[in-house]
Every structure is written in structure tokens, then in C-alpha cells.
Design a protein around this motif. Structure first.
Motif: not given
Lengths: 958, 77
Positions: A632-643
Motif C-alpha cells: 500500500g501507500l506510505r504516509i508521504p505517498n498518501m499525501l502525494d496521492a491525495a494532492a
């Protein structure tokens, strides 16, 4: 409510002696056998014969000053003190004779003649050893006329010149000199247990007094408020203000501290359901009866008025909060999450587990995400601290865990501290380390900053390698170069225990002259001769133990540095026995446990990769749902994907990513882009400013569970009082899962642990029954190791053969230049913890009420900065303002600050660079410029304003 | 996710494996990305336009054919 009451809290008088040959003697006609070197006092206590005593206690070396523990020994003259007299074979001891009774009564009479007789109104009434001893020796009168004394405020002639007022400068305890019997237990505790040497006995004879520093107040002295003196005091001279305010406790619940990764065991002492004080447990295997200012004293946040106790929701983050029932909040959250998944796919939501919550709670959150959300978008704060430890140690040793227990430090000969500041970050471990250093072990500190351990009373590092931030790999590889090229490696260990082909490749790599300390000196700033001497000491000085912290991991080469550390330990054979090892000092109370419990997006509980079909099948059959084999997504990846719009909802339990994660603007942009942010926490933290749902959390005092500390020790957390918010955190996750359609049912966290044990091989033997019986256990706890595993890799590495890995130094992309010529590095301070959400809401704020910027006087002078000035700290990412402190603890070119206060918002300036393997952010290196300033920057004011607006709560519509 | 960030992360991984075991760098890079990158990140890496892909280190480019293609099309990023 079932309390776990310790069966035996007796004070044995003098410390336990381990390992000596048995000695048998007779005490009052009873035969007793104890190890050689044991005192008569302790031998008697072990035989169940308590000898009266005042200056002796089993946490301190015998002192022999009170003369109350006198005994008679057949064939010896006089009446020796039993605390300082060791046992001998065949010795015949009498503890109660007419002569002894008379002598003890005389001693007590003298003590009492200079002690106030206000027992009924004294805070220690009922918990006073002086009172107990007066009773024990049968003191019935004090024949001495009232005369010169220390306790009466006034005498017939006027004010008593010997009387001193109470010192209540410390918020947590008072010092009342009028009640002092000068037994020196506090002074000895400060020296022997804590190692701060803040206290002394000033004056002689009749003038003797306990003195903090040079006759200073406790708060004004170098006292670190660990409370060891308070715990040691036999009277009310040093006593907790909470005991003064409430009264003596009548009930004990054993539990575990919720601050750092040392994981101290505590006796929570209560009256009714009111917590009176926290006393570190003597039998606690991590802390051995010691604690720090946070664990012992800083628990008032649990009842702080800012704690949120009702669930709240809002449609937009610009709206005020609206209080709702638990049912409405849970149903709303479940509905929003399912709507997002219906519109944007199963992978559009995820969650973050908390390193401050229990193993059981963490396990449930990852189960919610994998089993109910149907993806692996789960991560935890270890992402931003020790994820490189997980990766690096798994690659080299085969599993992600520290190799030792904390007791191991007692057998270390050379200790290497890398990128850690234990006296601030892990104070109880630091106290134990300092004790060993005073006993003769030598110390190597590798840190850009002159941490306290470099030079502190009775401790001086043999070597301080003050490297430039970001050059860890170069320094450690140069150490390996010295060890290999000078032939200091342990060939026998390497040939039998390690992959020899990998070693040959590695040896060839490190032997290259470009890794020589002389070649890297210009880059690292570490003089080659120092580095060579340190490498030789580590390789040849006996048991070598490495302890490291976030100064290792929070770099773009964090994982490489962890591997370099593992390489060094394997090279020198410093693995697999007590006194050696590779020991990551974990930041938060349960960050080890959060990692163990499958909080990473690529790993199931027990560090099994998500692509492992057999491991997935265990959970798929138990949970009755398919589990995605994709990471799955890591925290920074989650934030990138959110943006980018593909990640739109998140459940964050007990973590404040806006304050703690790097590049605040990036985190805020990610959160702002999401449709449903759910924050589950004690307080409206900074992240909650961007939340749509707030679920109130419970403190460690309000629930059952387990924490796993940095030594893999699983400790019980026991419910001390009912959750003020109504539900323990595991119950909230459980309800959310049920609202989203899962058929979970757990009545107690022990049932969750049973599921963990049944599905995770390294936890197979763990149960609450076992933990109640043994107190704690270090995983792996299996059929082969039913009582746990204090030292790992004893007969072989978990992966089989230890694997050496090449560690090429690669400079970070974050470079200094004309605009940003200084390097900023960050850290912690003793009295504050992480984002400060807890400690800022206690009296600990009095020690540290703002973050300051440490800057070298040379750098300050060229910028026209004076001590205490407001300065602007700017990086390529942003700028903040804070006050400057001029100090040579940092080298020229390096500045340092802490990140405990949201007003500072230190992460406005940190970058989004991260570790190559794990995306662990590079907090420890940011190129900055410092200039004079008038006050807070625009970014800080914006954040503060936004946070204030976001915290509005509508009155409940009832 | 910005292509620059994807490129930087991939190149960082390659930098380690190129020096750690030059011979097996491509396989190691691919294994690492397969093990740790969520499918939509892999999809984005695989779908980089040629102009951007030129910024990838050789080991990453060599690793691209070894990447496990995401099972389903990634949501628009």
C-alpha cells in the motif's frame, strides 16, 4: 476491575549480589544461604527477618550512617552495621538482643530529638520510615530537652537561624529541610541511580544539609527532576506534591509508561480512582526501579481541560466542530469512507496506526484497513523515525529488531552512541549507561552536536566524532576501512556466522583507499586520527555495543547507515551475546510494537511481506476476506496521492502528522485535498485542523493492552481508571469496523492478543496470563523460547548467515550554498516528548516553554545575532522565527532546534527529501540561513490563525 | 504524484543498488520497487513520458521491464 497487585514490595536493604558462590550463615537461629558479597542486612531480609534501618535501601549501595541496623556477630567485637558487613560462612548473627534494643532506641531518640512531631498532619503520615522505625524499636520517650534544632521556625530567642524554608520550586515535589534526617539516600540516588550528581551534603556535623547544586533551589540547580531522590527519601523531606494534595495511596496497579521507547514499568498508586503518584517498579526489567521526569510526573495531561471527550464532526474544515454521539460519529465516518470508495476505488482511503497506542489497538487498525477497507494503505509514525532500521536490519540480520535487552549494557566495555541523545531522549537508559561508564566502560559518541554524554559528571567520552550532518555513511564506512585494513576484524566470527562471499566483496569495497579516514576527513569534518582511534577501540576494546537513534535513520541514506552499523557489529563479532549488539533506541513507547503489528503497508504482523501467500492465507482464512498482495501507500505517498486526487480519506489514530512530519506545507496540502480526514486523538492537535471527524481518544491510564519497547519487551498496560471519553481506543476501531460491515467481536484486549499470538509466529507464546506471571517477555516468544528471547542471533542470524552489504556514501541532494550556508539538524529535549501534545499540558513546560535555535557564537557574530534574539530560520521550503541560543555545543556551520511546540512549527523548514529505501524523511539535514528577526513569520502566523479558527466548537444542541 | 518525485525516488534506489552490487543492480531495483511501491506509483513510473524517462538512471531503466505491472489501471493521478 481486576488489579494486578505486586505480591512483594519489601525493601531488602542492600542491592542484590549476583553470581557469587553460596554462603550459609545463621541469623537468629535460622540457617540462610546467600551469594557471597551479600550484606547481613539483605541476608536477614531474605530469611524474612527485617532489621531496623534508615539509611539503607536496596536501590543504593550500603552507606552505614544511621547506625540502626546494628547486629551482634558471635566472635566479633562490637555491634557492626549489618548493611556494610558482608556475610561469611558459618557466621552466627543475632538481630535482637538487649544491647541492640538499647542502642537502637538511643539512636532513634537522637533522630527524633531533631525532628518535628507533626506526624498527624505530615504528608508522609502512614508512609514514613522514620515513623515505622520509631515504632519498630519501641521508642517511648525523648529525654532530650528542647534545644538547638533544625525544625522549629522560631525559638524563645527569636527566629531559628538553623531553620530553612521549604523549597517548592519544583512543580512535582517539595524539599522540606526541617524534616531531613541527613541519611544521604537522596544524594546517593542522584549519584548512583540517576548519575546527575545534582545533590550533595553541604556542611559538616550539625550543619550537614542536603543541597541542590551550590545551595540553589531544586528548580534552579542541575537537577533533572527524575524523582529518584523523592523515591529514596524515607521521610516527608522530599515528597510528591500530589501526595501532599491528595493523601497516601492505598492501591497499586502495575502498568507501563506511555512516553519513550525505554518502556519503564510503573506502579500506579491510587486512592479510589484518583492517581496519586507513579512509582517506577523495582522489578521492571527495562528500568529496574528508575524513571525520568516524564514518566514519573508528567501524567497530568490525562485530566487536562483541553482534552476532548465527545466525538465531533463537521462538513468542511472551515466550519466549527459540532459535538455528536458516538453512534452518529461512527456511522458518519463509516458512510463517508464507503462513499469515497464507491466513487474513487477501494484504494482511495487508508489509515495511520499509532505508536502511542497499544499493540492490540494497532493490530486492530491494520486489520481494519487490510480486512475492511480492503487495501494495504496503512502506515505508522515509524515511517518518519525507524523505518530504515526495519529495512537495514532485515537485509543484514534477517529481522527488524534491537539485538539485546537493556540489562546488556551492564556488560558492555565499549559503547558507541550514534545519532542519539539518550540523556534527553531515553533518560532511563542513559542513567543505566552512565552507571556502566562510571564503572569503567568507554564511550564513543558520533554526533554533530556535543550531547551531554560527551562530558558529564564522572563521564567523559573517549572519542567524540563531531561529523557534519549527512555524512554518517562516510564515517562508519571509514571505521570499517580501518578495521579491515588494520586486520582488526573477527575472522572466526565472520567465517562461521556470516556469508563469506558477501564479506569478501564488502572487505574489498571498504579497503579501497577512498574510504580511508584521511580521504573522507575533508567531507565529514572528523579528524582521521580520531576516527582511527575510535575504530580501533570499538574493534579491540572488549564487548562493543552500538546504540543509535534518529540521527542515523532520518537521512536520505538512513537505511544505508543502519546497514553500515550492522556491518561493523558483524565485522567485530559484536553480536549474539550479552554486552554487545546493535540497539536502535526507539522514539515512542510502542513504535516497536506498531511495527511488529503490521503497520507498514508492505508487511503483515511479524514482518511478513504482503506478497507472501502463506502469510496472507492465515489472515484470509481467519478474517474471511481476501487480502491484497500489493504493497500500500506510505504516509508521504498518501499525501502525494491525495494532492493528485486518488487518495481521499484517512483514519489517523494517535499521530499528529501536520506537526511531526516534514515539509508542513506539503502535509497541509495533502490533508486539505482529502474528503474525509478522521483524527482519533486526545486533543485537537495540529492535524485535527484539517479533520472532518474527531474521535476522542483514551490515555494509557484508561485501557488494557500491551506496549513493546525498544528491547522487544512486551509489557502490560493496565487500566487504572475508566476512559473519560467513554471508550478505549480499541473499542472505537472495533465499532468503526462493525459499522463498515465487519462481524468483529472482542470483549477485551486479551482476546485481540490471543488472535495476534495465533497468527504471528514470533508472538506464538504470548498471552496475558503469561505476562501476568512473568511481568514481561521479549519476543520471539515461542515453543522454543517460552520465556522470550533477551539476546538475539546467539547461535545464528535469523536470516541464516549474516550478510555484509556495501555502503557507498552518497551525498544528500540537500546542499548548502550561498543562500543557505548552514545545516539545520533537529532533536528532542528531556522534559518534552515528540509533538508535545502531552508534555506541554503538564508542568514540564516550565523547563522548556519554547523551541530555541542553538547556533555557534561565530555564526551568530557574523550575522549580528545575540543570545535570546528573535531570529528567522529560512530554508528552501519555508521560514520560521524563534529565539537564538548561542552555544558551542554545535559546531560552526551547524544549527539545531527541537520540534515540541506547534507555534514554532519547525517542520515548515524541513524538506521532503527522504531515505532511499523507506521514504523516512531527512529531518536531520536541512540547508538554512539564519538572520535577525522581529517575531513570528507569516507562515507561523497563518498556521496559528488557521489552527485557532479550526478549533472552534459549537455548543452542543441538546 | 509529481513525476519529478517518482523519478527522484527511483533514482535514489538505483544509486544504492548500483554501488552495492553493480552486477545485479537492475534486478535489485526492480525487486525493491515491486516490494515497496504501491501499484499506482509503479504505474506512474512505467507510464513516464520518454522525455521524463530520460532522467532515470540506467539501473532504473533496465529495471522497468522487470516491474510487476499493476493488476488494474491506476486511478487518474
Amino acid at each position: 476491575m481486576k488489579d494486578f497487585v505486586i505480591p512483594d514490595r519489601r525493601d531488602m536493604g542492600t542491592p542484590e549480589v549476583r553470581g557469587g558462590p553460596p554462603v550459609t550463615l545463621s541469623i537468629d537461629g535460622f540457617s540462610v544461604t546467600v551469594p557471597e558479597g551479600t550484606s547481613i542486612l539483605r541476608a536477614a531480609a531474605e530469611a524474612g527477618i527485617p532489621i531496623p534501618k534508615l539509611c539503607a535501601t536496596d536501590s543504593l549501595a550500603a552507606f552505614g550512617s544511621c547506625r540502626l541496623c546494628l547486629v551482634e556477630v558471635e566472635g566479633r567485637a562490637g555491634t557492626p552495621a549489618s548493611c556494610t558487613t558482608p556475610v561469611a560462612p558459618g557466621m552466627v548473627v543475632r538481630t535482637q538482643t538487649e544491647r541492640l534494643k538499647r542502642l537502637r532506641r538511643g539512636v532513634m531518640e537522637l533522630y527524633i530529638s531533631d525532628h518535628p512531631l507533626d506526624c498527624l498532619t505530615c504528608a508522609a503520615n502512614g508512609d514514613c520510615e522514620l515513623q515505622d522505625m520509631a515504632g519498630a524499636v519501641g521508642l517511648r520517650e525523648v529525654r532530650f530537652e528542647a534545644g538547638a534544632n533544625h525544625f522549629a521556625r522560631r525559638t524563645a530567642e527569636g527566629p531559628n537561624p538553623r531553620w530553612r524554608p521549604r523549597d517548592d520550586s519544583n512543580p512535582y515535589f517539595v524539599y522540606d529541610p526541617s524534616k531531613c534526617i541527613v541519611c544521604s539516600r537522596c544524594v546517593r540516588a542522584c549519584e548512583e541511580v540517576q548519575g546527575t550528581f545534582a545533590l550533595t551534603i553541604a556542611g559538616r556535623g550539625w550543619d550537614s544539609r542536603v543541597s541542590p547544586g551550590m545551595d540553589e533551589t531544586f528548580f534552579g540547580s542541575e537537577c533533572v527532576s527524575c524523582g529518584a531522590c523523592v523515591q529514596a527519601c524515607p521521610t516527608a523531606t522530599l515528597i510528591e506534591t500530589s501526595v501532599i494534595a491528595i493523601g497516601t495511596p492505598d492501591r497499586v496497579v502495575k502498568t507501563t509508561c506511555a512516553y519513550c521507547g525505554v518502556g519503564c514499568s510503573f506502579d500506579a498508586e491510587l486512592r479510589g480512582d484518583e492517581l496519586v503518584r507513579m512509582v517506577p517498579s523495582k522489578e521492571g526489567k527495562a528500568n529496574r526501579g528508575h524513571s525520568c521526569v516524564k514518566g514519573r510526573f508528567a501524567w497530568g495531561y490525562a485530566t487536562h481541560r483541553e482534552r476532548i471527550l465527545k466525538p465531533m464532526i463537521r462538513a468542511r474544515i472551515t466550519d466549527p466542530w459540532r459535538e455528536v454521539s458516538w453512534d452518529e460519529a461512527i456511522a458518519h465516518t463509516a458512510r463517508r469512507f464507503r462513499e469515497i470508495q464507491a466513487a474513487h476505488g477501494a484504494g482511495a482511503i487508508g489509515g495511520i496506526t499509532s505508536s502511542r497506542c497499544t499493540n492490540e489497538e494497532t493490530y486492530l487498525v491494520q486489520k481494519l484497513i487490510r480486512g475492511v477497507f480492503g487495501n494495504n494503505n496503512v502506515d505508522t509514525c515509524a515511517r518518519v523515525c525507524h523505518s530504515p532500521t526495519g529495512y537495514g536490519l532485515k537485509q543484514t540480520f534477517g529481522t527488524s529488531a534491537g539485538t539485546q535487552d537493556f540489562d546488556s549494557v551492564e556488560q558492555a566495555d565499549v559503547v558507541v552512541i550514534i545519532g542519539a541523545n539518550p540523556t534527553d531522549g531515553h533518560p532511563v537508559f542513559a542513567a543505566r549507561l552512565k552507571k556502566r561508564l562510571r564503572g569503567g566502560a568507554r564511550l564513543i559518541v558520533i554526533d554533530p552536536r556535543r550531547i551531554d554524554l560527551v562530558r558529564t559528571p564522572h563521564v567523559q567520552a573517549a572519542h567524540h566524532l563531531a561529523l557534519r550532518p549527512g555524512t554518517n555513511v562516510a564515517v562508519l564506512t571509514a571505521m570499517a576501512h580501518v578495521i579491515v585494513t588494520e586486520g582488526l576484524f573477527d575472522e572466526g566470527f565472520i567465517r562461521t556466522r556470516c556469508d563469506t562471499a558477501a564479506f569478501d566483496d564488502y572487505a574489498e569495497f571498504v579497503a579501497d583507499p577512498r574510504h580511508a579516514p584521511e580521504a573522507t576527513e575533508a567531507l565529514t569534518g572528523v579528524p582521521a586520527a580520531d576516527l582511527r582511534a575510535a575504530a580501533r577501540l570499538y574493534a579491540t576494546g572488549g564487548n562493543g555495543a552500538i546504540y543509535y537513534g534518529l540521527g542515523v535513520t532520518e537521512h536520505s541514506q538512513g537505511s544505508t547507515t543502519v546497514m553500515a552499523i550492522a556491518n561493523l557489529a558483524m565485522l567485530t563479532g559484536n553480536i549474539g551475546r550479552p554486552g554487545v549488539g546493535v540497539n536502535p533506541l526507539r522514539g515512542q513507547n510502542n513504535v516497536q510494537g506498531a511495527c511488529d503489528m503490521g503497520s507498514f503497508p508492505h508487511e503483515l504482523p511479524g514482518y511478513r511481506h504482503i506478497s507472501d501467500d502463506a502469510a496472507r492465507a492465515v489472515y484470509e482464512s481467519l478474517w474471511g476476506v481476501p487480502i491484497s498482495p500489493e504493497p500500500g501507500l506510505r504516509i508521504p505517498n498518501m499525501l502525494d496521492a491525495a494532492a493528485a486526487g486518488s487518495f481521499r480519506g484517512i483514519y489517523i489514530q494517535g499521530e499528529d502528522i501536520l506537526q511531526s512530519d516534514p515539509d508542513t506545507a506539503h502535509v497541509a496540502a495533502g490533508l486539505r485535498a482529502m474528503d474525509c480526514v478522521v483524527v482519533h486523538d486526545l486533543f485537537l492537535n495540529e492535524t485535527a485542523s484539517y479533520a472532518h471527524v474527531f474521535l476522542p481518544g483514551s490515555t494509557f491510564l484508561e485501557k488494557d493492552g500491551t506496549f513493546t519497547n525498544a528491547e522487544r519487551r512486551i509489557n502490560r498496560v493496565r487500566r487504572v481508571m475508566a476512559p473519560r471519553n467513554g471508550l478505549a481506543d480499541w473499542e472505537v476501531t472495533l465499532r468503526l469496523a462493525q459499522a463498515m460491515g465487519a462481524d468483529w467481536s472482542y470483549a477485551h484486549p486479551s482476546e485481540i492478543m490471543a488472535e495476534i499470538a495465533a497468527t504471528t509466529p514470533s508472538f506464538a507464546g504470548v498471552s496475558y496470563e503469561l505476562l501476568d506471571r512473568l511481568g514481561s517477555v521479549q519476543w520471539p516468544c515461542t515453543a522454543a523460547a517460552p520465556a522470550g528471547t533477551p539476546v538475539m542471533h546467539i547461535d545464528g542470524f535469523v536470516r541464516g548467515k549474516g550478510r555484509f552489504i556495501r555502503t557507498e556514501y552518497v551525498p544528500t541532494d540537500e546542499r548548502t550554498g550561498p543562500r543557505f550556508p548552514l545545516l539545520l539538524t533537529t532533536g528532542r529535549i528531556l522534559t518534552q516528548y515528540n509533538v508535545g501534545a502531552q508534555t506541554r499540558r503538564t508542568e514540564n513546560r516550565r523547563w522548556h516553554d519554547e523551541d530555541v535555535l542553538e547556533i555557534h557564537p561565530h555564526d551568530a557574530e557574523t550575522r549580528g545575532i545575540h543570545d535570546g534574539d528573535w531570529v528567522r530560520l529560512a530554508s528552501r521550503k519555508g521560514a520560521i522565527s524563534l529565539r537564538a541560543r548561542l552555544t558551542d555545543r554545535v559546531a560552526p556551520g551547524v544549527v539545531y532546534t527541537t520540534f515540541h511546540h506547534p507555534g514554532t512549527a519547525a517542520n515548515i523548514v524541513t524538506t521532503d527529501y527522504s531515505d532511499w529505501a523507506t521514504n523516512c524523511p531527512e529531518y536531520k539535514v536541512t540547508a538554512v540561513q539564519v538572520s535577525p528577526s522581529n517575531g513570528p513569520t507569516e507562515s507561523q502566523r497563518d498556521l496559528a490563525g488557521q489552527a485557532a479558527a479550526a478549533r472552534r466548537i459549537l455548543p452542543a444542541a441538546e | 504524484m509529481s513525476p519529478d518525485r517518482i523519478i527522484r525516488m527511483a533514482n535514489q534506489i538505483a544509486t544504492f543498488f548500483e554501488t552495492a552490487s553493480p552486477a545485479e543492480a537492475a534486478e535489485d531495483v526492480a525487486r525493491h520497487i515491486n516490494d515497496f511501491w504501491e501499484p499506482r506509483m509503479r504505474a506512474q513510473l512505467l507510464a513516464l513520458p520518454p522525455a521524463s524517462a530520460a532522467a532515470l538512471r540506467p539501473a532504473v531503466r533496465a529495471a522497468l521491464p522487470l516491474l510487476r505491472p499493476p493488476a488494474r489501471p491506476a486511478p487518474a493521478a
